[in-house]
Design an enzyme around this catalytic site. Structure first.
Site, PDB file in Angstrom:
ATOM      1  CB  SER A  35      -4.288   0.575  10.474  1.00 31.82           C
ATOM      2  OG  SER A  35      -4.602   1.202   9.225  1.00 31.82           O
ATOM      3  CB  CYS A  60      -3.557  18.111 -21.897  1.00 34.23           C
ATOM      4  SG  CYS A  60      -3.486  17.912 -20.096  1.00 34.23           S
ATOM      5  CD  GLN A  67      -2.572  -1.084   2.702  1.00 33.42           C
ATOM      6  OE1 GLN A  67      -3.620  -0.469   2.867  1.00 33.42           O
ATOM      7  NE2 GLN A  67      -1.988  -1.762   3.669  1.00 33.42           N
ATOM      8  CG  ASN A  68       4.003   1.209   2.558  1.00 30.28           C
ATOM      9  OD1 ASN A  68       2.926   1.485   3.098  1.00 30.28           O
ATOM     10  ND2 ASN A  68       4.887   0.402   3.125  1.00 30.28           N
ATOM     11  CB  VAL A  69       3.171   5.915  -2.405  1.00 29.88           C
ATOM     12  CG1 VAL A  69       1.720   5.471  -2.579  1.00 29.88           C
ATOM     13  CG2 VAL A  69       3.278   6.905  -1.248  1.00 29.88           C
ATOM     14  CG  ASP A  70       7.860   3.674   1.217  1.00 29.29           C
ATOM     15  OD1 ASP A  70       7.506   3.553   2.411  1.00 29.29           O
ATOM     16  OD2 ASP A  70       8.123   2.690   0.489  1.00 29.29           O
ATOM     17  CB  CYS A  74      -1.605  14.159 -17.150  1.00 29.02           C
ATOM     18  SG  CYS A  74      -2.803  15.378 -17.704  1.00 29.02           S
ATOM     19  CG  HIS A 124      -2.749   2.613  -2.024  1.00 30.54           C
ATOM     20  ND1 HIS A 124      -2.651   2.421  -0.659  1.00 30.54           N
ATOM     21  CD2 HIS A 124      -3.926   2.052  -2.391  1.00 30.54           C
ATOM     22  CE1 HIS A 124      -3.735   1.780  -0.217  1.00 30.54           C
ATOM     23  NE2 HIS A 124      -4.528   1.552  -1.247  1.00 30.54           N
ATOM     24  CB  CYS A 161       0.037  17.919 -18.513  1.00 36.04           C
ATOM     25  SG  CYS A 161       0.054  16.642 -19.773  1.00 36.04           S
TER      26      CYS A 161
END
Ligand code: BV8
Length: 244
Positions: free
Chosen positions: A188, A149, A100-103, A126, A118, A146
């Site tokens: 959690s 666009c 779930q981590n984005v690190d 974009c 995630h 972007c």
């Protein structure tokens, strides 16, 4: 630590699926999602900032938050918990890591084929799906634009209220349904649909274990729950697995 039952299941497993949350990065100094944030971000609740509404309301504020997190994570290092999962993957026939981590710390530790449920903190994207962003846009601290666009770029993460990337969702659900052992580490178990993966595994007959110093409400229904830190339990599991 009563690891024997879990170790037996791990040794017999053909497929191990692991779900990690912010807790596995806590020992790297990256605050978890529900810990109070530090410094100037103390006044903000991540649950409020990590939404498309917050971005549309104040893109500059949200970008400052993400840049602060990027700097914090860039200074962090993978910890023994991340590294133990890299080694565990080599000891079982099939290993699926969903985070779930984005690190990006699992990848920096050496894990491959990580399913980023995630998204990733360091990717820009974009809102318009068809726009391809192939390098970080120099925005000199403001809101990056972007090149395709002209709209606002955003961090390549999944915000609350946004759909999980289809490939990540399908691959994670399939792995949870197929695995023999499911390890839920440092989460959690409050955020869905990620938190539903353990239930899928359990209903498919897998042995399910949790590692969390603060046992979640789901722990009672799991086969094993270790009220301890990932950086302690995972290296111990690996040590015992390597002894045989
Ligand atoms: C969606 C990226 C639908 C951004 C994040 C039921 C079904 C489906 C959806 C919902 C549902 N009910 C509610 C929802 C909506 C919502 C949700 O779940 N809300 C919660 C708050 C109730 N879910 C969504 O919006 C999801 N999208 O469902 O879309 C849809 C479908 C089609 C079309 C449109 C929409 C999207 C959710 C994704 C949100 N983005 N992150 C960013 O990072 O900026 S989630 C965010 O929370 C982080 O990724 C974090 O990882 C995640 C979960 O938190 P944890 O990882 O568990 O972290 P937390 O701090 O909570 O806990 C840490 C744990 O570690 C603690 O228990 C602690 O004790 C433990 N710990 C501490 N130290 C250690 C440790 N453990 C081990 N060792 C240690 N040393």
């Amino acid at each position: 630590m009563p690891l024997d039952g879990l170790l037996t299941a791990l040794r017999e497993a053909q497929h191990v699926c692991v779900l990690t949350g912010a807790g596995i990065s806590a020992e790297s100094g990256v605050p978890t999602f529900r810990e109070a944030q530090s410094g100037l971000w103390e006044q903000y609740d991540p649950l409020d900032l990590a939404t498309p509404e917050a971005f549309l309301r104040d893109p500059d504020l949200v970008w400052r938050w993400y840049r602060w997190r990027r700097e914090l994570v860039a200074k962090a290092e993978p910890n023994p918990g991340h590294r133990a999962l890299v080694s565990l993957a080599k000891l079982v026939p099939r290993f699926t890591l969903v985070t779930q981590n984005v690190d990006g710390l699992h990848q920096r530790a050496g894990s491959s084929d990580v399913i980023e449920f995630h998204g990733n903190l360091f990717a820009d994207r974009c809102f318009v799906e068809s726009c391809i962003i192939d390098e970080e846009q120099d925005s000199a601290g403001g809101v990056p634009v972007c090149p395709g666009c002209g709209g606002h770029l955003r961090p390549g993460v999944v915000w609350f209220g946004e759909a999980i990337p289809e490939r990540a969702l399908n691959d994670s659900f399939a792995a949870a349904a197929d695995c023999d052992v499911f390890l839920s580490i440092g989460t959690s178990s409050l955020v869905y649909p990620a938190a539903g993966l353990a239930e899928i595994a359990r209903n498919s007959g897998a042995t399910v274990a949790e590692v969390n110093p603060d046992p979640t409400e789901h722990a009672a229904g799991f086969d094993h729950a270790f009220a301890a830190k990932a950086g302690t339990v995972l290296p111990e599991i690996l040590k015992r697995m390597s002894e045989t």
